[in-house]
Design a protein around this motif. Structure first.
Motif, PDB file in Angstrom:
ATOM      1  N   SER A  95       0.999  -0.925  -0.321  1.00 33.91           N
ATOM      2  CA  SER A  95       0.030  -0.050  -0.004  1.00 33.91           C
ATOM      3  C   SER A  95       0.816   0.944  -0.123  1.00 33.91           C
ATOM      4  O   SER A  95       2.037   1.275   0.942  1.00 33.91           O
ATOM      5  CB  SER A  95      -0.787   0.259   0.875  1.00 33.91           C
ATOM      6  OG  SER A  95      -1.494   1.424   1.581  1.00 33.91           O
ATOM      7  N   MET A  96       0.862   2.004  -0.647  1.00 31.78           N
ATOM      8  CA  MET A  96       1.447   3.190  -0.658  1.00 31.78           C
ATOM      9  C   MET A  96       1.209   4.682  -0.288  1.00 31.78           C
ATOM     10  O   MET A  96      -0.515   4.558  -1.383  1.00 31.78           O
ATOM     11  CB  MET A  96       1.986   3.434  -2.725  1.00 31.78           C
ATOM     12  CG  MET A  96       2.684   1.876  -2.741  1.00 31.78           C
ATOM     13  SD  MET A  96       4.106   2.042  -3.999  1.00 31.78           S
ATOM     14  CE  MET A  96       5.396   3.263  -4.096  1.00 31.78           C
ATOM     15  N   TYR A 141       4.483   6.624  -1.717  1.00 37.03           N
ATOM     16  CA  TYR A 141       6.052   5.725  -1.113  1.00 37.03           C
ATOM     17  C   TYR A 141       5.333   4.878   0.261  1.00 37.03           C
ATOM     18  O   TYR A 141       4.378   4.283  -0.004  1.00 37.03           O
ATOM     19  CB  TYR A 141       6.851   7.280  -0.560  1.00 37.03           C
ATOM     20  CG  TYR A 141       5.291   7.169   0.915  1.00 37.03           C
ATOM     21  CD1 TYR A 141       5.835   6.691   2.314  1.00 37.03           C
ATOM     22  CD2 TYR A 141       4.860   8.543   0.817  1.00 37.03           C
ATOM     23  CE1 TYR A 141       5.507   7.110   3.525  1.00 37.03           C
ATOM     24  CE2 TYR A 141       3.782   8.753   1.989  1.00 37.03           C
ATOM     25  CZ  TYR A 141       4.086   8.392   3.285  1.00 37.03           C
ATOM     26  OH  TYR A 141       3.487   8.640   4.292  1.00 37.03           O
ATOM     27  N   TYR A 142       6.492   3.901   0.064  1.00 38.03           N
ATOM     28  CA  TYR A 142       6.154   3.111   0.706  1.00 38.03           C
ATOM     29  C   TYR A 142       7.232   2.681   1.943  1.00 38.03           C
ATOM     30  O   TYR A 142       8.544   2.925   1.439  1.00 38.03           O
ATOM     31  CB  TYR A 142       6.156   2.081   0.073  1.00 38.03           C
ATOM     32  CG  TYR A 142       6.307   0.362   0.888  1.00 38.03           C
ATOM     33  CD1 TYR A 142       4.342  -0.004   1.986  1.00 38.03           C
ATOM     34  CD2 TYR A 142       7.051  -0.784   0.964  1.00 38.03           C
ATOM     35  CE1 TYR A 142       5.066  -0.980   2.733  1.00 38.03           C
ATOM     36  CE2 TYR A 142       7.349  -1.649   2.209  1.00 38.03           C
ATOM     37  CZ  TYR A 142       6.120  -1.813   2.531  1.00 38.03           C
ATOM     38  OH  TYR A 142       6.066  -2.643   3.063  1.00 38.03           O
ATOM     39  N   ASN A 193      15.330   3.096   2.705  1.00 34.16           N
ATOM     40  CA  ASN A 193      14.155   2.511   3.633  1.00 34.16           C
ATOM     41  C   ASN A 193      12.911   2.666   2.310  1.00 34.16           C
ATOM     42  O   ASN A 193      11.888   2.464   3.054  1.00 34.16           O
ATOM     43  CB  ASN A 193      14.177   1.902   4.849  1.00 34.16           C
ATOM     44  CG  ASN A 193      13.189   3.148   5.093  1.00 34.16           C
ATOM     45  OD1 ASN A 193      13.870   4.380   5.257  1.00 34.16           O
ATOM     46  ND2 ASN A 193      12.238   3.026   6.921  1.00 34.16           N
ATOM     47  N   THR A 194      13.107   4.069   2.015  1.00 35.04           N
ATOM     48  CA  THR A 194      11.503   3.990   1.483  1.00 35.04           C
ATOM     49  C   THR A 194      11.459   4.439  -0.576  1.00 35.04           C
ATOM     50  O   THR A 194      12.303   5.024  -0.558  1.00 35.04           O
ATOM     51  CB  THR A 194      11.340   6.102   1.982  1.00 35.04           C
ATOM     52  OG1 THR A 194      11.511   5.671   3.743  1.00 35.04           O
ATOM     53  CG2 THR A 194       9.835   6.224   1.155  1.00 35.04           C
ATOM     54  N   LEU A 195      10.614   3.445  -0.786  1.00 34.00           N
ATOM     55  CA  LEU A 195      10.511   3.144  -2.176  1.00 34.00           C
ATOM     56  C   LEU A 195       9.581   4.538  -2.530  1.00 34.00           C
ATOM     57  O   LEU A 195       8.576   4.943  -1.929  1.00 34.00           O
ATOM     58  CB  LEU A 195       9.894   1.884  -2.407  1.00 34.00           C
ATOM     59  CG  LEU A 195       9.247   1.457  -3.619  1.00 34.00           C
ATOM     60  CD1 LEU A 195      10.436   1.637  -4.654  1.00 34.00           C
ATOM     61  CD2 LEU A 195       8.485   0.393  -3.660  1.00 34.00           C
ATOM     62  N   GLY A 207      -5.462   9.464  -4.079  1.00 29.71           N
ATOM     63  CA  GLY A 207      -4.851   8.773  -2.527  1.00 29.71           C
ATOM     64  C   GLY A 207      -3.806   7.526  -2.444  1.00 29.71           C
ATOM     65  O   GLY A 207      -3.197   7.276  -3.201  1.00 29.71           O
ATOM     66  N   ASN A 208      -4.040   6.945  -1.299  1.00 33.25           N
ATOM     67  CA  ASN A 208      -2.941   5.523  -1.078  1.00 33.25           C
ATOM     68  C   ASN A 208      -3.798   4.132  -2.021  1.00 33.25           C
ATOM     69  O   ASN A 208      -4.332   4.883  -2.621  1.00 33.25           O
ATOM     70  CB  ASN A 208      -3.295   5.500   0.669  1.00 33.25           C
ATOM     71  CG  ASN A 208      -2.652   6.122   0.772  1.00 33.25           C
ATOM     72  OD1 ASN A 208      -2.298   7.806   1.002  1.00 33.25           O
ATOM     73  ND2 ASN A 208      -3.555   6.152   2.316  1.00 33.25           N
ATOM     74  N   VAL A 209      -2.757   3.947  -2.528  1.00 38.48           N
ATOM     75  CA  VAL A 209      -3.049   2.596  -3.769  1.00 38.48           C
ATOM     76  C   VAL A 209      -1.990   1.547  -3.444  1.00 38.48           C
ATOM     77  O   VAL A 209      -1.195   1.576  -3.200  1.00 38.48           O
ATOM     78  CB  VAL A 209      -2.750   3.252  -4.945  1.00 38.48           C
ATOM     79  CG1 VAL A 209      -1.363   3.965  -5.186  1.00 38.48           C
ATOM     80  CG2 VAL A 209      -3.543   2.984  -5.778  1.00 38.48           C
TER      81      VAL A 209
END
Length: 151
Positions: free
Chosen positions: A69-70, A79-80, A107-109, A141-143
């Motif tokens: 969930s990004m 981001y994730y 650590n953040t994609l 939004g988040n996806v």
């Protein structure tokens, strides 16, 4: 004096070809390496991405398949945060393009869907090959996004 000059000439000549050979071999290795491609799915949309040839992309590839969930950020990226770090070698991006897949810190994609100038430092993981429909697929939004190896 003749012996000293001859030795200096030999040392200079010996160093130059070795240095050039190393650079040429590195360039050839990069040019001959096949590009690893992955599939990025967002809802019903499917995108193909090409991974960079670096330690970060290899570590990312080792985590596939991945469904995450990004979260939305700044109207230009999703981001994730991974629970553990990936190898990183950040550089100032300057300009980020839509479709860039990067690592922020270790650590953040981050998946960018809008282009912009930045002074932030990222490590390149890859890039979506064709960003047509990416903005619509990611939404505001988040996806949930899945990353798998191309078969």
């Amino acid at each position: 004096m003749f012996v000293l000059t001859a030795l200096m000439a030999c040392n200079t000549d010996a160093a130059s070809p070795a240095q050039n050979t190393g650079i040429d071999q590195q360039e050839d290795a990069v040019d001959s390496t096949p590009t690893t491609r992955i599939i990025v799915r967002v809802g019903s949309q499917t995108f193909t991405a090409s991974l960079a040839d670096n330690a970060t992309a290899k570590a990312f590839k080792a985590r596939l398949p991945l469904v995450i969930s990004m979260a939305e950020l700044n109207g230009n990226e999703k981001y994730y945060n991974f629970s553990s770090s990936l190898p990183s070698n950040p550089a100032t991006a300057g300009r980020v393009a839509a479709g860039d897949l990067m690592l922020y810190n270790a650590n953040t994609l981050v998946l960018f869907y809008e282009a912009f100038n930045t002074s932030y430092r990222y490590t390149r993981i890859g890039k979506i090959d064709d960003v047509s429909g990416l903005v619509a697929a990611l939404g505001s939004g988040n996806v949930t996004v899945s990353f798998t190896l191309e078969q």
